[in-house]
Design a protein around this motif. Structure first.
Motif, mmCIF file in Angstrom:
data_model
loop_
_atom_site.group_PDB
_atom_site.id
_atom_site.type_symbol
_atom_site.label_atom_id
_atom_site.label_comp_id
_atom_site.label_asym_id
_atom_site.label_seq_id
_atom_site.Cartn_x
_atom_site.Cartn_y
_atom_site.Cartn_z
ATOM 1 N N VAL A 33 24.127 -18.851 -37.566
ATOM 2 C CA VAL A 33 22.922 -18.568 -38.351
ATOM 3 C C VAL A 33 21.765 -18.364 -37.381
ATOM 4 N N LEU A 34 20.618 -17.908 -37.904
ATOM 5 C CA LEU A 34 19.506 -17.532 -37.022
ATOM 6 C C LEU A 34 18.891 -18.705 -36.273
ATOM 7 N N GLY A 35 19.062 -19.910 -36.795
ATOM 8 C CA GLY A 35 18.481 -21.081 -36.141
ATOM 9 C C GLY A 35 18.602 -22.278 -37.052
ATOM 10 N N VAL A 36 17.605 -23.163 -36.989
ATOM 11 C CA VAL A 36 17.571 -24.351 -37.836
ATOM 12 C C VAL A 36 16.688 -24.058 -39.046
ATOM 13 N N TYR A 37 17.196 -24.390 -40.225
ATOM 14 C CA TYR A 37 16.455 -24.186 -41.468
ATOM 15 C C TYR A 37 16.071 -25.527 -42.077
ATOM 16 N N ASP A 38 15.109 -25.477 -43.000
ATOM 17 C CA ASP A 38 14.677 -26.710 -43.666
ATOM 18 C C ASP A 38 15.659 -27.155 -44.748
ATOM 19 N N ARG A 39 16.639 -26.319 -45.051
ATOM 20 C CA ARG A 39 17.682 -26.609 -46.035
ATOM 21 C C ARG A 39 18.841 -25.648 -45.752
ATOM 22 N N PRO A 40 19.977 -25.794 -46.408
ATOM 23 C CA PRO A 40 21.080 -24.870 -46.131
ATOM 24 C C PRO A 40 20.625 -23.412 -46.207
ATOM 25 N N PRO A 41 20.905 -22.614 -45.187
ATOM 26 C CA PRO A 41 20.379 -21.236 -45.126
ATOM 27 C C PRO A 41 20.872 -20.322 -46.226
ATOM 28 N N ILE A 42 21.927 -20.703 -46.931
ATOM 29 C CA ILE A 42 22.404 -19.868 -48.037
ATOM 30 C C ILE A 42 21.510 -19.995 -49.261
ATOM 31 N N GLU A 43 20.645 -21.008 -49.300
ATOM 32 C CA GLU A 43 19.720 -21.166 -50.418
ATOM 33 C C GLU A 43 18.593 -20.147 -50.299
ATOM 34 N N PRO A 44 18.159 -19.543 -51.408
ATOM 35 C CA PRO A 44 17.182 -18.439 -51.356
ATOM 36 C C PRO A 44 15.829 -18.814 -50.762
ATOM 37 N N ASP A 45 15.413 -20.066 -50.884
ATOM 38 C CA ASP A 45 14.090 -20.466 -50.390
ATOM 39 C C ASP A 45 14.149 -21.129 -49.012
ATOM 40 N N ALA A 46 15.280 -21.009 -48.344
ATOM 41 C CA ALA A 46 15.417 -21.641 -47.027
ATOM 42 C C ALA A 46 14.433 -21.030 -46.035
ATOM 43 N N VAL A 47 13.807 -21.895 -45.236
ATOM 44 C CA VAL A 47 12.800 -21.461 -44.260
ATOM 45 C C VAL A 47 13.326 -21.701 -42.851
ATOM 46 N N LEU A 48 13.271 -20.667 -42.026
ATOM 47 C CA LEU A 48 13.666 -20.799 -40.623
ATOM 48 C C LEU A 48 12.592 -21.571 -39.871
ATOM 49 N N LEU A 49 12.977 -22.641 -39.220
ATOM 50 C CA LEU A 49 12.030 -23.433 -38.434
ATOM 51 C C LEU A 49 11.905 -22.784 -37.053
ATOM 52 N N ARG A 50 10.723 -22.281 -36.745
ATOM 53 C CA ARG A 50 10.536 -21.518 -35.507
ATOM 54 C C ARG A 50 10.383 -22.405 -34.280
ATOM 55 N N GLU A 51 9.737 -23.567 -34.464
ATOM 56 C CA GLU A 51 9.540 -24.450 -33.312
ATOM 57 C C GLU A 51 9.580 -25.908 -33.750
ATOM 58 N N ILE A 52 10.360 -26.699 -33.034
ATOM 59 C CA ILE A 52 10.441 -28.136 -33.241
ATOM 60 C C ILE A 52 9.920 -28.815 -31.985
ATOM 61 N N ALA A 53 8.940 -29.673 -32.153
ATOM 62 C CA ALA A 53 8.328 -30.374 -31.026
ATOM 63 C C ALA A 53 8.983 -31.735 -30.840
ATOM 64 N N VAL A 54 9.197 -32.097 -29.593
ATOM 65 C CA VAL A 54 9.885 -33.345 -29.260
ATOM 66 C C VAL A 54 8.954 -34.248 -28.464
#
Length: 326
Positions: A220-241
């Protein structure tokens, strides 16, 4: 300990790459490789590693094939002008997970005949995949060498790495080879045995060898806020550590910031799924090593592998960056 200290003093590693099992295999088809994506991934790795011409290095006859291998004998004695040091680690995908989950290898107890048989079956499966990946890379002219954690003497205690000497890996890269490691069944001093995932292996290698950056190639394109197959899934562009390894979503700003990232794990996956991947990536990023999670065999993965994202991440790049808070 002295061996590991010597390993860390070796020449710097440019990049460690994780080939996700779901990206290079058909995860719902037992022991089936995604040949098309593996060919593209191997080509992109060559482009990222090697500048200049190179020749294929797989001179073995394929099982069941009548074709005689052609050995190229016009190798130039001149060194490749620029060859960056990479390490590759791959997941199991549809190899190994089935055998491990059916026999309970990840739970341990080698006194049970089923677990012992499953340990053997799991290693047969994952090492066969390792050989195919090594061959695919070798065909592209990448001097790849398969390395199994079990055979290298790696072991765990309560599923955490206890013994994992990286000097052999470092020596291989110093001599111009590209080590190809994989998730493996290993001995565990508390449980008898367990599964050591590729993501945990990468975290250990990154901490010891300090690469410039790490790339996770996924399906998949990256990490999403929910399963990417769901229509409202949002790709998380940057995660800070943070320095303690804890993490939070930096981009985009989600409407519900208290929402936890939802995780889906296949029923037969014995290595923890995406939650483990995010946590392991955060443990790498806390060492000031940027981590890119991106879809394999795409324009976006090539840019990540080549290191084009270190200084600036273009707006049209799709993936997830995990990095230390400045």
């Amino acid at each position: 300990m002295e061996q590991q200290q010597n390993a860390t003093a070796a020449k710097p590693i440019h990049c460690i790459v994780k080939l996700g099992g779901a990206a290079i295999t058909c995860k719902n088809e037992l022991e089936t490789i995604n040949e098309e994506d593996l060919i593209v991934v191997s080509s992109q790795l060559r482009q990222a590693m090697i500048s200049g011409s190179c020749h294929g290095m797989d001179w073995s006859k394929r099982p069941g094939s009548l074709e005689i291998p052609r050995v190229i004998d016009d190798f130039s004695d001149q060194e490749v002008t620029d060859s960056k040091k990479f390490i590759v680690v791959h997941g199991a995908g549809s190899f190994g997970h089935f055998q491990a989950s059916k026999s309970g290898v990840h739970k341990g107890d080698l006194s049970r005949p089923l677990v012992k048989a499953g340990f053997v079956a799991t290693r047969i499966s994952v090492t066969s995949l390792n050989l195919e990946i090594v061959r695919a890379l070798a065909k592209e002219g990448i001097p790849s060498i398969g390395m199994s954690p079990f055979s290298c003497g790696w072991s765990t205690r309560e599923r955490n790495i206890a013994v994992a000497d990286v000097s052999t890996v470092a020596k291989a890269t110093d001599n111009g080879f590209v080590p190809v490691l994989h998730g493996d069944a290993v001995l565990d001093t508390s449980l008898d045995c367990t599964i050591l995932s590729g993501d945990v292996i990468i975290r250990h290698l990154a901490a010891e060898l300090k690469p410039d950056y790490v790339v996770f190639l996924t399906d998949v394109l990256g990490v999403y806020d929910r399963p990417p197959i769901e229509p409202d899934a949002v790709l998380l562009r940057e995660i800070a550590v943070r320095e303690d390894g804890s993490w939070f979503i930096l981009k985009p700003e989600l409407q519900n910031m208290n929402r936890q990232v939802e995780i889906t794990v296949a029923a037969h996956d014995t290595t923890g799924g995406m939650l483990t991947k995010i946590s392991e990536a955060a443990m790498i990023a806390k060492h000031a090593i940027d981590v890119y999670i991106v879809k394999a065999a795409t324009y976006h993965s090539l840019k990540a592998l080549r290191g084009d994202l270190k200084e600036n991440i273009p707006d049209d790049w799709l993936g997830t960056v995990i990095r230390l808070v400045k």
